[in-house]
Scaffold this active site. Structure first.
Site, PDB file in Angstrom:
ATOM      1  N   ASP A   1      38.505  32.204  38.292  1.00  0.00           N
ATOM      2  CA  ASP A   1      39.385  32.090  39.457  1.00  0.00           C
ATOM      3  C   ASP A   1      40.480  31.047  39.275  1.00  0.00           C
ATOM      4  OD1 ASP A   1      39.947  31.096  42.512  1.00  0.00           O
ATOM      5  OD2 ASP A   1      39.353  33.195  42.421  1.00  0.00           O
TER       6      ASP A   1
ATOM      7  N   LYS B   1      44.550  38.749  38.222  1.00  0.00           N
ATOM      8  CA  LYS B   1      43.750  37.962  37.291  1.00  0.00           C
ATOM      9  C   LYS B   1      42.449  37.560  38.016  1.00  0.00           C
ATOM     10  CE  LYS B   1      44.100  34.405  39.782  1.00  0.00           C
ATOM     11  NZ  LYS B   1      42.861  33.852  40.331  1.00  0.00           N
TER      12      LYS B   1
ATOM     13  N   HIS C   1      37.236  44.642  39.527  1.00  0.00           N
ATOM     14  CA  HIS C   1      38.511  45.004  38.914  1.00  0.00           C
ATOM     15  C   HIS C   1      38.386  46.193  37.969  1.00  0.00           C
ATOM     16  CE1 HIS C   1      40.759  40.903  39.577  1.00  0.00           C
ATOM     17  NE2 HIS C   1      40.444  41.530  40.695  1.00  0.00           N
TER      18      HIS C   1
ATOM     19  N   SER D   1      44.713  50.683  51.592  1.00  0.00           N
ATOM     20  CA  SER D   1      43.332  51.124  51.749  1.00  0.00           C
ATOM     21  C   SER D   1      42.381  49.943  51.790  1.00  0.00           C
ATOM     22  CB  SER D   1      42.925  52.045  50.600  1.00  0.00           C
ATOM     23  OG  SER D   1      41.554  52.379  50.706  1.00  0.00           O
TER      24      SER D   1
END
Length: 384
Positions: free
Chosen positions: A194, A109, A91, A43
């Site tokens: 990140d 993560k 998230h 999706s």
């Protein structure tokens, strides 16, 4: 018969592409004969056409259904587990959507934007009896497993310090501007969530995870953030973590250990990309050290350097079967946990994901790094 796990993918180009390509590789090439994977749905939040394009570009075998919304994806009864690789900012909302729909979740993560969100995800998954895991792929590499085992076996004695650096030198202004997810506060941008998460991964998997569960204690944190002048996201962050234990035996004479975790987008831990600058990871014990080479998130070798008189230097190199990225090992872990009825992975426990999020919360607090209220929020559902 091998256990089949059916995956649904929330598409975000870079991470999703690498993960799905690894999923499509034959598990037998990495000596995994007990599990297998199938991508049954994809999706995109933007359009069904984008999902169709993703399926075509990666040559995902039929049947694989394309959806134009995440709501449709999580409603697909054929999907066992959802892989989430959307921006950090999303998230929490995306994982809650999947959990509320009764789907198991593997979420990239950094797990969430803050620890409060992570705790709610964990509570929700446990309440519903669903599997949940933060996708810290590096933890599942054979190299990482061997390094942790060496520490627990006392190969370099009592470990008191670990230094980990995940930094890449670039012209941030031309490379990222203000809209790129790496620097955009609306997407929880910055080095810490990140890249710094990989430095923290090495600190935690060597100084925390190598201890028995009842001896694992969170560290105190001192840190320094350098803000990116165009957006305020962090462009460099250095963290000093002090643990009230050493590893592997929580030594009788000295009970402490320190981790130095670094990340930057202005300087590189490997400037010539040839390893000339040395290892990005150094794990130091009282009888020697283990050095880990290449990059923190995808290391390719380690070296054991014993203290003088304690043996010879030994180097161990690793390859990625079928020319993969190494993301298949974490997918295999998910499949085995689902097969065995486990709700979390012992290698990346939910408790540990929360502690690491708490560390990053404290680092952001010390550095004054605050994201927009909407992406820090624990409200669900909330349109971002």
């Amino acid at each position: 018969m091998a256990h089949l796990t059916k995956w649904g993918i929330m598409v975000q180009q870079l991470k999703s592409t690498a993960f799905v390509r690894d999923l499509l590789k034959d598990p037998k090439t990495r000596d995994a004969t007990d599990i297998t994977h199938q991508v049954v749905a994809v999706s995109s939040s933007s359009s069904k056409d984008r999902a169709d394009q993703f399926i075509t570009e990666l040559n995902i075998p039929s049947p694989c259904t394309a959806y134009g919304s995440y709501e449709d994806l999580v409603a697909d009864a054929n999907v066992d587990v959802i892989y989430i690789a959307t921006p950090h900012s999303h998230h929490y909302q995306n994982a809650m959507l999947a959990l509320e729909a009764g789907k198991h979740v593997l979420c990239e993560k950094a797990f969430t934007v803050n620890a409060a969100q992570a705790k709610i995800l964990v509570e929700t998954a446990r309440k519903k009896g669903l599997f949940l895991m933060e996708a810290v792929w590096t933890r599942y590499f054979p190299l990482s497993i061997q390094v942790r085992d060496l520490i627990k076996q006392g190969a370099i004695g009592e470990v008191y310090r670990v230094i980990a650096d995940t930094s890449f030198s670039m012209d941030a202004e031309s490379a990222f501007g203000v809209e790129n997810r790496m620097v955009n506060l609306d997407l929880a941008g910055g080095c810490l969530l990140d890249l710094g998460i990989y430095s923290l991964t090495w600190i935690f998997q060597t100084l925390y995870h190598t201890l028995p569960k009842d001896l694992r204690k969170p560290p105190t944190v001192t840190s320094q953030i350098t803000p990116y002048h165009l957006t305020g996201a962090d462009e460099a962050t250095t963290m000093l973590l002090s643990f009230p234990t050493s590893t592997p035996s929580n030594g009788a004479n000295v009970k402490y250990s320190q981790g130095v975790a670094m990340t930057s987008m202005r300087v590189a831990n490997d400037p010539d990309e040839e390893g000339t600058a040395g290892p990005p990871i150094r794990i130091q014990g009282d009888k020697g050290e283990i050095q880990v080479f290449k990059v923190a998130f995808q290391p390719t070798s380690y070296k054991i350097i014993p203290k003088k008189g304690f043996g010879e230097v030994k180097e161990v190199k690793f390859e990625f079967p079928a020319q993969g990225r190494g993301m298949y090992w974490e997918a295999d872990e998910v499949a085995r946990c689902l097969r065995d009825g486990k709700l979390e992975s012992e290698t990346m426990p939910l408790e540990e994901s929360i502690v690491i999020m708490e560390v990053m919360d404290e680092v952001r607090r010390q550095g004054g790094l605050i994201y927009p209220a909407s992406i820090e929020s624990t409200e669900y559902p909330l349109e971002l």
